[in-house]
Motif scaffolding. Structure first.
Motif, short mmCIF file in Angstrom:
data_model
loop_
_atom_site.label_atom_id
_atom_site.label_comp_id
_atom_site.label_asym_id
_atom_site.label_seq_id
_atom_site.Cartn_x
_atom_site.Cartn_y
_atom_site.Cartn_z
N PRO A 74 31.49 34.13 49.67
CA PRO A 74 32.73 33.85 50.41
C PRO A 74 33.08 32.36 50.31
O PRO A 74 32.19 31.51 50.11
N ALA A 75 34.37 32.08 50.51
CA ALA A 75 34.85 30.68 50.37
C ALA A 75 34.21 29.75 51.40
O ALA A 75 34.24 28.53 51.23
N SER A 76 33.62 30.32 52.47
CA SER A 76 32.99 29.48 53.50
C SER A 76 31.50 29.24 53.22
O SER A 76 30.83 28.53 53.98
N ASP A 77 30.97 29.82 52.16
CA ASP A 77 29.53 29.72 51.87
C ASP A 77 29.21 28.33 51.32
O ASP A 77 29.97 27.76 50.54
N THR A 105 36.95 35.98 45.30
CA THR A 105 35.60 36.57 45.42
C THR A 105 35.59 37.54 46.59
O THR A 105 34.62 37.60 47.36
N ASN A 106 36.68 38.31 46.73
CA ASN A 106 36.85 39.14 47.93
C ASN A 106 36.72 40.63 47.70
O ASN A 106 36.69 41.39 48.65
N GLU A 108 34.52 42.69 46.55
CA GLU A 108 33.21 43.36 46.57
C GLU A 108 32.87 43.95 45.22
O GLU A 108 32.01 44.81 45.10
N ASN A 109 33.61 43.56 44.23
CA ASN A 109 33.37 44.04 42.88
C ASN A 109 33.81 42.93 41.94
O ASN A 109 35.00 42.67 41.77
N PRO A 110 32.84 42.20 41.36
CA PRO A 110 33.19 41.01 40.59
C PRO A 110 34.18 41.28 39.46
O PRO A 110 35.04 40.44 39.18
N LEU A 111 34.09 42.45 38.83
CA LEU A 111 34.99 42.74 37.72
C LEU A 111 36.44 42.80 38.21
O LEU A 111 37.36 42.28 37.59
N GLN A 112 36.59 43.42 39.40
CA GLN A 112 37.94 43.51 39.99
C GLN A 112 38.47 42.11 40.33
O GLN A 112 39.63 41.81 40.10
N ASP A 113 37.61 41.27 40.86
CA ASP A 113 38.03 39.89 41.17
C ASP A 113 38.41 39.15 39.89
O ASP A 113 39.40 38.40 39.87
N ALA A 114 37.62 39.36 38.83
CA ALA A 114 37.92 38.68 37.56
C ALA A 114 39.29 39.13 37.04
O ALA A 114 40.11 38.31 36.59
N GLN A 115 39.57 40.44 37.16
CA GLN A 115 40.85 40.96 36.67
C GLN A 115 42.00 40.41 37.50
O GLN A 115 43.05 40.03 36.98
N GLN A 116 41.77 40.33 38.83
CA GLN A 116 42.82 39.80 39.71
C GLN A 116 43.11 38.34 39.38
O GLN A 116 44.26 37.91 39.28
#
Ligand SMILES: O=C1O[C@H](COP(=O)(O)O)[C@@H](O)[C@H](O)[C@H]1O
Length: 243
Positions: A74-77, A105-106, A108-116
């Motif tokens: 998360p962005a706060s980490d 990075t939201n 819960e699926n890195p591939l989906q985040d990469a595509q977004q």
């Protein structure tokens, strides 16, 4: 590709030279194209650079900030590359929130985040799938294993050539990262590398021949300028007269 290597006496000199180069490219880009697009690196090396940039009075509304890679947190980490840059720099300047474009990075699926993230880049740069936008400047660091962004040795991410963003792999942990062809499309790539722990990898990165899968920073050969800024400690074992 036009590669330049500069060795600076120590880390403060390295940071000051990086700051000068970024400011020069920022002013050039704003003068020629009305805005400056920069992708940031994470890790520990650039923190004092970000602190120095946070003290500048610049046309921040014309500056767009992206990240070349992000840890899948998360962005706060405390491990977030975004958090470090916000605390050291972006929270201290008057920049419109819409000009800050963090990696997602939201999902819960890195591939989906990469595509977004890839779609967001296409929409910002008005490019089509299959086209690679040109950042004005991509700032990179290099890990002591020769990785850059989140392009780690012997990982699948190194071979992705049809995407802007992919999922990197650091010891089994996902990361979101620019791909090699996106980085290589930049008008200027600036590596900033400090410290004795980088010596063995730097030797291989600058060797006439070495396996790129072992030393991913070798894959960075942009269309535009390639600048390597090293402090004397990192450069100690290089024979730069033969570069
Ligand atoms: O994991 C990362 O490491 C590299 C190098 O970091 P440093 O601490 O040695 O400066 C960095 O460039 C990358 O963005 C980061 O995610």
């Amino acid at each position: 590709m036009n590669r330049n290597i500069e060795v600076l006496s120590d880390k403060p000199a390295l940071i000051e030279r990086s700051r000068e180069i970024i400011l020069a490219r920022l002013h050039q880009a704003i003068e020629s194209r009305g805005k400056f697009t920069i992708a940031l690196s994470g890790g520990s090396t650039p923190k004092p650079l970000y602190e120095a940039l946070g003290k500048e009075s610049l046309p921040w509304s014309k500056v767009h900030i992206f990240w070349g890679d992000e840890r899948y947190v998360p962005a706060s980490d405390r491990d977030s590359n975004q958090l470090m840059a916000r605390q050291a720099w972006l929270d201290r300047i008057e920049i419109p929130a819409a000009n800050i474009h963090p990696m997602s990075t939201n999902a819960e699926n890195p591939l989906q985040d990469a595509q977004q993230q890839e779609q967001e880049l296409h929409s910002f740069f008005q490019t089509q799938p299959g086209e690679f936008p040109a950042f004005d400047l991509i700032l990179l660091g290099m890990g002591d294993d020769g990785h850059t962004a989140s392009l780690f040795p012997h990982t699948e991410a190194l071979t992705v050539c049809d995407r802007l963003i992919t999922v990197g792999n650091k010891d089994g942990q996902p990361r979101i990262t620019f791909t090699v062809p996106l980085i290589n499309q930049a008008r200027c790539v600036l590596f900033v590398v400090a410290g004795a722990n980088k010596r063995p990898a730097l030797k291989e990165v600058f060797a006439p021949e070495a396996d790129e899968m072992n030393y991913p920073s070798r894959l960075i050969q942009p269309q535009g300028e390639l600048l390597w800024l090293l402090d004397r400690s990192a450069a100690a074992e290089l024979s730069l007269d033969r570069q």
